[in-house]
Design a protein around this motif. Sequence first.
Motif, PDB file in Angstrom:
ATOM      1  N   TYR A  13       0.811  -1.216   0.000  1.00  0.00           N
ATOM      2  CA  TYR A  13       0.000   0.000   0.000  1.00  0.00           C
ATOM      3  C   TYR A  13       0.848   1.271   0.000  1.00  0.00           C
ATOM      4  O   TYR A  13       1.963   1.292   0.518  1.00  0.00           O
ATOM      5  CB  TYR A  13      -0.934   0.010   1.205  1.00  0.00           C
ATOM      6  N   SER A  14       0.279   2.351  -0.506  1.00  0.00           N
ATOM      7  CA  SER A  14       0.957   3.641  -0.564  1.00  0.00           C
ATOM      8  C   SER A  14       0.994   4.337   0.788  1.00  0.00           C
ATOM      9  O   SER A  14       1.957   5.029   1.108  1.00  0.00           O
ATOM     10  CB  SER A  14       0.252   4.569  -1.561  1.00  0.00           C
ATOM     11  N   TYR A  15      -0.088   4.190   1.565  1.00  0.00           N
ATOM     12  CA  TYR A  15      -0.199   4.866   2.856  1.00  0.00           C
ATOM     13  C   TYR A  15      -0.262   3.849   3.985  1.00  0.00           C
ATOM     14  O   TYR A  15      -0.897   2.807   3.852  1.00  0.00           O
ATOM     15  CB  TYR A  15      -1.473   5.729   2.924  1.00  0.00           C
ATOM     16  N   GLU A  16       0.404   4.201   5.096  1.00  0.00           N
ATOM     17  CA  GLU A  16       0.298   3.404   6.324  1.00  0.00           C
ATOM     18  C   GLU A  16       0.065   4.359   7.480  1.00  0.00           C
ATOM     19  O   GLU A  16       0.805   5.329   7.647  1.00  0.00           O
ATOM     20  CB  GLU A  16       1.571   2.606   6.582  1.00  0.00           C
ATOM     21  N   LEU A  17      -0.955   4.090   8.249  1.00  0.00           N
ATOM     22  CA  LEU A  17      -1.319   4.900   9.405  1.00  0.00           C
ATOM     23  C   LEU A  17      -1.156   4.040  10.645  1.00  0.00           C
ATOM     24  O   LEU A  17      -1.520   2.857  10.639  1.00  0.00           O
ATOM     25  CB  LEU A  17      -2.777   5.330   9.237  1.00  0.00           C
ATOM     26  N   THR A  50      -2.352  -0.617  13.040  1.00  0.00           N
ATOM     27  CA  THR A  50      -1.766  -0.268  11.749  1.00  0.00           C
ATOM     28  C   THR A  50      -2.825  -0.455  10.668  1.00  0.00           C
ATOM     29  O   THR A  50      -3.388  -1.541  10.527  1.00  0.00           O
ATOM     30  CB  THR A  50      -0.552  -1.165  11.425  1.00  0.00           C
ATOM     31  N   ILE A  51      -3.073   0.617   9.921  1.00  0.00           N
ATOM     32  CA  ILE A  51      -4.049   0.603   8.831  1.00  0.00           C
ATOM     33  C   ILE A  51      -3.334   1.097   7.579  1.00  0.00           C
ATOM     34  O   ILE A  51      -2.534   2.035   7.641  1.00  0.00           O
ATOM     35  CB  ILE A  51      -5.253   1.512   9.161  1.00  0.00           C
ATOM     36  N   ALA A  52      -3.637   0.483   6.443  1.00  0.00           N
ATOM     37  CA  ALA A  52      -2.985   0.875   5.194  1.00  0.00           C
ATOM     38  C   ALA A  52      -3.991   0.906   4.056  1.00  0.00           C
ATOM     39  O   ALA A  52      -5.058   0.289   4.131  1.00  0.00           O
ATOM     40  CB  ALA A  52      -1.841  -0.084   4.865  1.00  0.00           C
ATOM     41  N   GLY A  53      -3.625   1.615   3.008  1.00  0.00           N
ATOM     42  CA  GLY A  53      -4.464   1.688   1.821  1.00  0.00           C
ATOM     43  C   GLY A  53      -3.814   2.532   0.748  1.00  0.00           C
ATOM     44  O   GLY A  53      -2.779   3.160   0.982  1.00  0.00           O
ATOM     45  N   ASP A  54      -4.440   2.549  -0.400  1.00  0.00           N
ATOM     46  CA  ASP A  54      -3.919   3.310  -1.532  1.00  0.00           C
ATOM     47  C   ASP A  54      -4.681   4.599  -1.796  1.00  0.00           C
ATOM     48  O   ASP A  54      -4.175   5.481  -2.492  1.00  0.00           O
ATOM     49  CB  ASP A  54      -3.943   2.457  -2.809  1.00  0.00           C
ATOM     50  N   GLU A  55      -5.896   4.705  -1.262  1.00  0.00           N
ATOM     51  CA  GLU A  55      -6.726   5.877  -1.543  1.00  0.00           C
ATOM     52  C   GLU A  55      -7.120   6.578  -0.255  1.00  0.00           C
ATOM     53  O   GLU A  55      -7.425   5.925   0.744  1.00  0.00           O
ATOM     54  CB  GLU A  55      -8.002   5.457  -2.275  1.00  0.00           C
ATOM     55  N   LEU A  56      -7.143   7.906  -0.318  1.00  0.00           N
ATOM     56  CA  LEU A  56      -7.608   8.704   0.804  1.00  0.00           C
ATOM     57  C   LEU A  56      -9.098   8.960   0.641  1.00  0.00           C
ATOM     58  O   LEU A  56      -9.633   8.893  -0.467  1.00  0.00           O
ATOM     59  CB  LEU A  56      -6.836  10.020   0.869  1.00  0.00           C
ATOM     60  N   ASP A  57      -9.775   9.268   1.752  1.00  0.00           N
ATOM     61  CA  ASP A  57     -11.207   9.560   1.678  1.00  0.00           C
ATOM     62  C   ASP A  57     -11.434  11.004   1.247  1.00  0.00           C
ATOM     63  O   ASP A  57     -10.477  11.730   0.933  1.00  0.00           O
ATOM     64  CB  ASP A  57     -11.909   9.223   3.003  1.00  0.00           C
ATOM     65  N   ASP A  58     -12.681  11.439   1.238  1.00  0.00           N
ATOM     66  CA  ASP A  58     -13.007  12.772   0.742  1.00  0.00           C
ATOM     67  C   ASP A  58     -12.591  13.903   1.681  1.00  0.00           C
ATOM     68  O   ASP A  58     -12.792  15.076   1.376  1.00  0.00           O
ATOM     69  CB  ASP A  58     -14.490  12.880   0.386  1.00  0.00           C
ATOM     70  N   THR A  59     -11.970  13.559   2.827  1.00  0.00           N
ATOM     71  CA  THR A  59     -11.403  14.577   3.712  1.00  0.00           C
ATOM     72  C   THR A  59      -9.876  14.561   3.664  1.00  0.00           C
ATOM     73  O   THR A  59      -9.221  15.284   4.409  1.00  0.00           O
ATOM     74  CB  THR A  59     -11.869  14.374   5.173  1.00  0.00           C
ATOM     75  N   LEU A 114     -13.859  -0.326   8.664  1.00  0.00           N
ATOM     76  CA  LEU A 114     -13.156   0.014   7.427  1.00  0.00           C
ATOM     77  C   LEU A 114     -13.854  -0.563   6.201  1.00  0.00           C
ATOM     78  O   LEU A 114     -13.821   0.042   5.121  1.00  0.00           O
ATOM     79  CB  LEU A 114     -11.713  -0.490   7.480  1.00  0.00           C
ATOM     80  N   ASP A 115     -14.490  -1.716   6.360  1.00  0.00           N
ATOM     81  CA  ASP A 115     -15.194  -2.344   5.232  1.00  0.00           C
ATOM     82  C   ASP A 115     -16.312  -1.458   4.689  1.00  0.00           C
ATOM     83  O   ASP A 115     -16.695  -1.585   3.532  1.00  0.00           O
ATOM     84  CB  ASP A 115     -15.763  -3.710   5.637  1.00  0.00           C
ATOM     85  N   GLY A 116     -16.815  -0.546   5.516  1.00  0.00           N
ATOM     86  CA  GLY A 116     -17.857   0.368   5.081  1.00  0.00           C
ATOM     87  C   GLY A 116     -17.335   1.661   4.478  1.00  0.00           C
ATOM     88  O   GLY A 116     -18.122   2.503   4.030  1.00  0.00           O
ATOM     89  N   ALA A 117     -16.035   1.839   4.456  1.00  0.00           N
ATOM     90  CA  ALA A 117     -15.441   3.069   3.919  1.00  0.00           C
ATOM     91  C   ALA A 117     -15.279   2.963   2.400  1.00  0.00           C
ATOM     92  O   ALA A 117     -14.879   1.916   1.882  1.00  0.00           O
ATOM     93  CB  ALA A 117     -14.083   3.333   4.572  1.00  0.00           C
ATOM     94  N   ALA A 118     -15.563   4.046   1.699  1.00  0.00           N
ATOM     95  CA  ALA A 118     -15.470   4.054   0.236  1.00  0.00           C
ATOM     96  C   ALA A 118     -14.050   3.780  -0.261  1.00  0.00           C
ATOM     97  O   ALA A 118     -13.867   3.161  -1.312  1.00  0.00           O
ATOM     98  CB  ALA A 118     -15.966   5.396  -0.309  1.00  0.00           C
ATOM     99  N   ASN A 119     -13.031   4.235   0.498  1.00  0.00           N
ATOM    100  CA  ASN A 119     -11.638   4.047   0.075  1.00  0.00           C
ATOM    101  C   ASN A 119     -11.048   2.701   0.491  1.00  0.00           C
ATOM    102  O   ASN A 119      -9.926   2.374   0.148  1.00  0.00           O
ATOM    103  CB  ASN A 119     -10.757   5.193   0.572  1.00  0.00           C
ATOM    104  N   ARG A 120     -11.802   1.906   1.247  1.00  0.00           N
ATOM    105  CA  ARG A 120     -11.488   0.520   1.615  1.00  0.00           C
ATOM    106  C   ARG A 120     -10.079   0.277   2.189  1.00  0.00           C
ATOM    107  O   ARG A 120      -9.347  -0.606   1.740  1.00  0.00           O
ATOM    108  CB  ARG A 120     -11.694  -0.410   0.418  1.00  0.00           C
ATOM    109  N   PRO A 121      -9.667   1.031   3.213  1.00  0.00           N
ATOM    110  CA  PRO A 121      -8.382   0.731   3.851  1.00  0.00           C
ATOM    111  C   PRO A 121      -8.451  -0.615   4.572  1.00  0.00           C
ATOM    112  O   PRO A 121      -9.542  -1.150   4.819  1.00  0.00           O
ATOM    113  CB  PRO A 121      -8.184   1.886   4.832  1.00  0.00           C
ATOM    114  N   GLN A 122      -7.300  -1.141   4.908  1.00  0.00           N
ATOM    115  CA  GLN A 122      -7.211  -2.448   5.558  1.00  0.00           C
ATOM    116  C   GLN A 122      -6.463  -2.338   6.886  1.00  0.00           C
ATOM    117  O   GLN A 122      -5.423  -1.682   6.949  1.00  0.00           O
ATOM    118  CB  GLN A 122      -6.451  -3.445   4.665  1.00  0.00           C
ATOM    119  N   CYS A 123      -6.979  -2.998   7.904  1.00  0.00           N
ATOM    120  CA  CYS A 123      -6.260  -3.101   9.174  1.00  0.00           C
ATOM    121  C   CYS A 123      -5.245  -4.225   9.003  1.00  0.00           C
ATOM    122  O   CYS A 123      -5.615  -5.373   8.725  1.00  0.00           O
ATOM    123  CB  CYS A 123      -7.222  -3.398  10.320  1.00  0.00           C
ATOM    124  N   LEU A 124      -3.982  -3.908   9.136  1.00  0.00           N
ATOM    125  CA  LEU A 124      -2.916  -4.885   8.907  1.00  0.00           C
ATOM    126  C   LEU A 124      -2.405  -5.528  10.181  1.00  0.00           C
ATOM    127  O   LEU A 124      -1.924  -6.659  10.150  1.00  0.00           O
ATOM    128  CB  LEU A 124      -1.733  -4.220   8.201  1.00  0.00           C
TER     129      LEU A 124
END
Length: 147
Positions: A13-17, A50-59, A114-124
């Motif tokens: 993924y591009s982003y890791e939080l 730790t959460i990761a994903g490739d897309e940010l949400d609308d904020t 996270l499954d309900g989020a449009a950008n679909r991040p994943q808890c790693l």
Amino acid sequence: MIQQIYPTVDHPYSYELNKDFTFDAAHSIPSERAGQCQQVHGHTYFVNITIAGDELDDTGFLINFATVKKLIHSRFDHTNLNDHGELFSPLDADRFPTTEVVARTIYEIVQQHLDGAANRPQCLQVFLRETPSSYVVYRPKRRGRAV
């Protein structure tokens, strides 16, 4: 907050939080083999999620840090984990509120959100420290292998 070094997760993924926080809770492990942990006692749990994903949400967030904390802290802080019958069970060892099961349960709660989020991040990964010298890392398996 103490600066921590966590085990890392290799991912594409591009982003890791990562979000750190604590919560105070009591529990008991309903098994004779749990020794003293069979008695009700409490901990200040330290959590890193730790959460990761490739897309940010609308904020512009992967997910808001405050949302991550609220999902867990609001539910568990200053409670007896055994009282959360929808999550833990005294009849099923796979649902006793051990550190391992609590870490997995935190993952399940976060990932369901996270499954309900449009950008679909994943808890790693969920890192859960129960005492200064004892912690668990939970990583879900994906497609037959750990993330």
